[in-house]
Design a protein around this motif. Structure first.
Motif: not given
Length: 104
Positions: A84-104
């Motif tokens: 569960l934790y590894s899936r959570y971390r992977a999801s957080q990394q994807k979310l950060e990428k999406v936020r970076g794209i949206i905020n640029d």
């Protein structure tokens, strides 16, 4: 089931989508168990499924007197929590990428 469909099932399960929803919303032309086995065979489980497994193991742990069984259950619970934790971390990394794209 073709390779593209299999990869989509695995991706959706990895992202935490319930296998029943993967089946009903995306792959209803297949049997539920075909979708389940495709995800489970790849080592993926829904987060709800893992939560249920942890709950079942904790209940069993509370009911056992065997030290060996307690150790086995504890190890299995740890593996599920790490999953569960590894899936959570992977999801957080994807979310950060999406936020970076949206905020640029």
């Amino acid at each position: 089931m073709n390779k593209k469909e299999s990869e989509e099932i695995i991706r959706l399960a990895r992202e935490g989508k319930h296998i029943s929803k993967i089946w009903s919303e995306h792959f209803h032309e297949y049997d539920y168990w075909e979708v389940y086995m495709e995800a489970y065979g790849a080592g993926e489980r829904s987060s709800v499924g893992v939560k249920r497994m942890i709950t079942a193991r904790l209940n069993k742990l509370a009911d056992t007197d065997s030290k060996e069984t307690r150790e086995e259950l504890t190890e299995e619970i740890n593996e599920l929590v790490v999953h569960l934790y590894s899936r959570y971390r992977a999801s957080q990394q994807k979310l950060e990428k999406v936020r970076g794209i949206i905020n640029d």
